[in-house]
Write an enzyme that holds these catalytic residues in place. Structure first.
Site, PDB file in Angstrom:
ATOM      1  N   GLN A 105       0.673  -1.135   0.053  1.00  0.00           N
ATOM      2  CA  GLN A 105      -0.073  -0.111   0.126  1.00  0.00           C
ATOM      3  C   GLN A 105       1.038   1.425  -0.150  1.00  0.00           C
ATOM      4  O   GLN A 105       0.412   2.298  -0.295  1.00  0.00           O
ATOM      5  CB  GLN A 105      -1.035   0.033   1.164  1.00  0.00           C
ATOM      6  N   CYS A 157      -5.254   0.537   3.465  1.00  0.00           N
ATOM      7  CA  CYS A 157      -5.446  -0.783   3.797  1.00  0.00           C
ATOM      8  C   CYS A 157      -6.826  -1.505   3.608  1.00  0.00           C
ATOM      9  O   CYS A 157      -6.716  -2.617   3.300  1.00  0.00           O
ATOM     10  CB  CYS A 157      -5.104  -1.176   5.214  1.00  0.00           C
ATOM     11  N   HIS A 200      -6.268  -1.196  11.189  1.00  0.00           N
ATOM     12  CA  HIS A 200      -5.544  -1.785  10.032  1.00  0.00           C
ATOM     13  C   HIS A 200      -6.701  -2.768   9.363  1.00  0.00           C
ATOM     14  O   HIS A 200      -7.406  -3.399  10.378  1.00  0.00           O
ATOM     15  CB  HIS A 200      -4.430  -2.201  10.405  1.00  0.00           C
TER      16      HIS A 200
END
Ligand SMILES: *[C@@H]1O[C@H](CO)[C@@H](O)[C@H](O)[C@H]1NC(C)=O
Ligand SMILES: *[C@@H]1O[C@H](CO)[C@@H](O)[C@H](O)[C@H]1NC(C)=O
Ligand SMILES: *[C@@H]1O[C@H](CO)[C@@H](O)[C@H](O)[C@H]1NC(C)=O
Length: 463
Positions: free
Chosen positions: A263, A269, A405
Site C-alpha cells: 500500500q 489498507c 488496520h
C-alpha cells in the site's frame, strides 16, 4: 510544586494502590509492566519528576517536559514508575514566578533524554499518604548533533540503514533524528519480546525508523467512524454439515490468493483487505484468480476516504453501485488520491452482496474453510516491529477495541510453542510488501481475540 498538586499526587497514589492488585493476566510480581505514556497518572508523575529535577539542578532556567517517550511500572512496596522522558530548557528563570506550563521552550537549547524513577509509596504519615519521591540516580544525556560509534545503538542502526537502503547521510540532521527514533523503537521492541506469550519476535523491521504515530498515519488506514454507524450487515451462514474442519488449511495452496502487495505511504489498507477478499471469492466461485484494483477504490469509492482511510463494509456497497472492479493491470496502483478514472467497459469482476462473519474464532475457522479468505480489522500497533512467529501479545499492548488496520485472513494452523505449548494461529495477508514479517504475512494467535482480529470480519458474496 504547589500544595494542590501535591495533594493531587498523594490522592493519585492511594488510587493507584487500590487498583494495583487488579493487574493483568501473566504479570510477574515485581516485573516491569508497560504503561501508556499518555496516561494521566504517568503524565502527572513525569511533571512531578521534572519539577524535582529543576530543584536539584543548579541551572538558571527552568526545564520542562517535552514528552514521555516510554513508561513502565513495577510493584515494589507501592509502585515504581520508570519513565523515559525528553526535557528541554525554557526561557523562564528559576527565580521567575511564572508557572512552568506558561513557559516557552528555548528552541536553541539541546533537548535532554532522561531516565527517571518515581516511587509512589504505600505508607501513610498521620493518616495522609506520603508524597511520591524522585529516586536517584537521575540519568540524563543531551541529544547530540552527532552520533558516534560509542552510541549504544550505532551498529544496529547502521545495519538497519544498510539493509533497507536508507539514503540519509551519516550525521545529517535527519540521520540524528532517525537514530533517536530507532533507538526508542528498539527499546519498545525489547519490551514486546520480553512480554510475548507466543513465538513472535520484534525488532528492526523496515518501519524501525518511524515514530509509532507516523507509522500509523502512513501505513494503516482503517477508519472506524463513530459518527456514521456501519449499516447493519446480513450475518454470513455457516455450512449445515457438521463435518469437522481440518487442523490446518491455507487458501494460498488452492490458488485463491494473489502475491503480497504494498500500500506504500497511503492509508489504503481497507482497499487491499477488500480486493483480497473478492479475489478469493471470485476464484472460488468462477475458478479464475484475477488481481483486482485498489486504486479504483482509492479514487472512486466515495463512501470511503482513499489514502485517508476507509472500511471494507463501505467498499462492498460502493463496488456494487459501481458495477464491479477493474483488474490491477487495467487500473494500476499509485498510492496517492487521484481523480476517478473508472471505465465500466474494463470491469471484470462483480459482487452481489456482503456478509458479516461471526466473532467466534472456532466458527470463523469453519467459515474460512468452507467459504474463503476473510477481510478483518486489527489493531496494528505491534505489527510495526514484527519480524515473524506467532504473535500473542497481552491485551494492554494491543487494545482489541482500537482497530486501525484492514488485512485478510487466508488460512490457519497450529505450531508448537517454545514454552507455552501449542499455538493455534491465523495466517494473515498484509499489504506492506513481501519484505515485512513472514514474507509479507502475519501469524497471529487464534482463539484469544488478539488485537481485536475477530471483531470486524466480513466478506463479499459472488453468485
Ligand atoms: C529507557 O531507556 C533506557 C536507556 O535507553 C532503556 O534501557 C530502557 O529500556 C528504556 N525504558 C523503557 C521503559 O523503555
Ligand atoms: C457484525 O457482527 C459483530 C459480532 O459478530 C457485531 O459486533 C457487529 O456489530 C456486526 N456488524 C454489522 C455491521 O452488522
Ligand atoms: C450478481 O451480480 C451480477 C452483476 O450485477 C448480475 O449480473 C447477476 O445476475 C447477479 N447474480 C444474482 C444471482 O443475483
Amino acid at each position: 510544586m504547589n500544595c494542590f498538586s501535591n495533594m493531587f499526587l498523594a490522592c493519585l497514589s492511594v488510587f493507584l494502590l487500590a487498583i494495583a492488585c487488579e493487574g493483568f493476566g501473566g504479570r510477574k510480581a515485581g516485573g516491569l509492566t508497560y504503561v501508556n505514556p499518555e496516561d494521566l497518572e504517568v503524565q502527572a508523575y513525569a511533571n512531578f519528576a521534572v519539577d524535582e529535577v529543576n530543584k536539584r539542578r543548579n541551572g538558571f532556567f527552568k526545564e520542562k517536559l517535552v514528552e514521555v517517550r516510554q513508561a513502565q511500572s513495577q510493584v515494589v512496596m507501592g509502585k515504581m514508575f520508570h519513565l523515559n522522558v525528553t526535557i528541554q530548557s525554557t526561557l523562564c528563570k528559576k527565580t521567575d514566578n511564572t508557572e512552568l506550563e506558561d513557559c516557552k521552550f528555548d528552541q536553541n537549547a539541546k533537548k535532554e533524554r532522561c531516565s527517571l524513577r518515581v516511587w509512589v509509596q504505600p505508607f501513610l504519615e498521620l493518616g495522609v499518604p506520603v508524597p511520591p519521591t524522585l529516586e536517584d540516580p537521575i540519568i540524563c544525556t543531551k541529544e547530540s548533533s552527532k552520533i558516534s560509534e560509542s552510541d549504544s545503538r550505532f551498529q544496529e542502526f547502521e545495519d538497519f540503514r544498510a539493509k533497507f537502503e536508507r539514503k540519509y547521510e551519516v550525521n545529517s540532521e535527519e540521520y540524528v533524528q532517525k537514530y533517536y527514533i530507532f533507538s526508542d523503537n528498539m527499546d519498545t521492541a525489547k519490551t514486546y519480546n520480553e512480554m510475548e506469550q507466543g513465538t513472535a519476535t520484534y525488532g528492526a523491521s523496515k518501519f524501525a525508523d518511524m515514530t509509532p504515530a507516523e507509522f500509523k498515519e502512513k501505513h494503516t488506514g482503517l477508519k472506524v467512524d463513530a459518527k456514521k454507524p456501519t449499516p447493519h450487515m446480513r450475518q454470513g451462514k455457516l455450512p449445515a454439515s457438521t463435518s469437522p474442519t481440518p487442523a490446518s488449511f491455507d487458501w494460498r495452496t488452492k490458488g485463491a490468493v494473489t502475491p503480497v502487495k504494498n500500500q506504500a505511504s497511503c492509508g489504503s489498507c481497507w482497499a487491499f483487505s477488500t480486493t483480497g477478499n473478492i479475489e478469493g471469492q471470485w476464484m472460488i466461485k468462477k475458478k479464475h484468480l484475477l488481481s483486482l484494483s485498489e486504486q479504483q477504490l482509492v479514487d472512486c469509492d466515495k463512501l470511503d476516504s482513499g489514502c485517508e482511510g476507509g472500511l471494507p463494509s463501505n467498499a462492498y456497497e460502493s463496488i456494487i453501485s459501481m458495477g464491479g472492479l477493474e483488474p490491477e493491470s487495467q487500473y494500476k496502483y499509485k498510492g496517492v488520491d487521484e481523480k476517478c478514472e473508472l471505465d465500466k467497459a474494463d470491469i471484470k469482476v462483480y459482487i452481489n452482496g456482503s456478509v458479516n462473519i461471526t466473532s467466534d474464532e472456532s466458527k470463523m475457522t469453519t467459515w474460512l474453510h468452507s467459504n474463503g479468505p476473510i477481510s478483518i480489522g486489527i489493531n496494528a500497533a505491534m505489527m510495526q516491529f514484527y519480524m515473524g512467529g506467532v504473535a500473542h501479545p497481552f491485551k494492554i499492548f494491543c487494545n482489541p477495541g482500537s482497530l486501525d488496520h484492514g488485512v485478510l485472513i487466508v488460512g490457519y494452523g497450529t505450531k508448537a510453542g517454545i514454552i507455552w505449548g501449542e499455538n493455534p494461529y491465523w495466517i494473515i495477508k498484509n499489504s506492506w510488501g513481501p519484505d515485512w514479517g513472514e514474507e509479507g504475512y502475519y501469524l497471529a494467535y487464534r482463539g484469544d481475540g488478539v488485537c481485536g482480529l475477530n471483531t470486524m470480519c466480513t466478506s463479499a458474496e459472488v453468485e
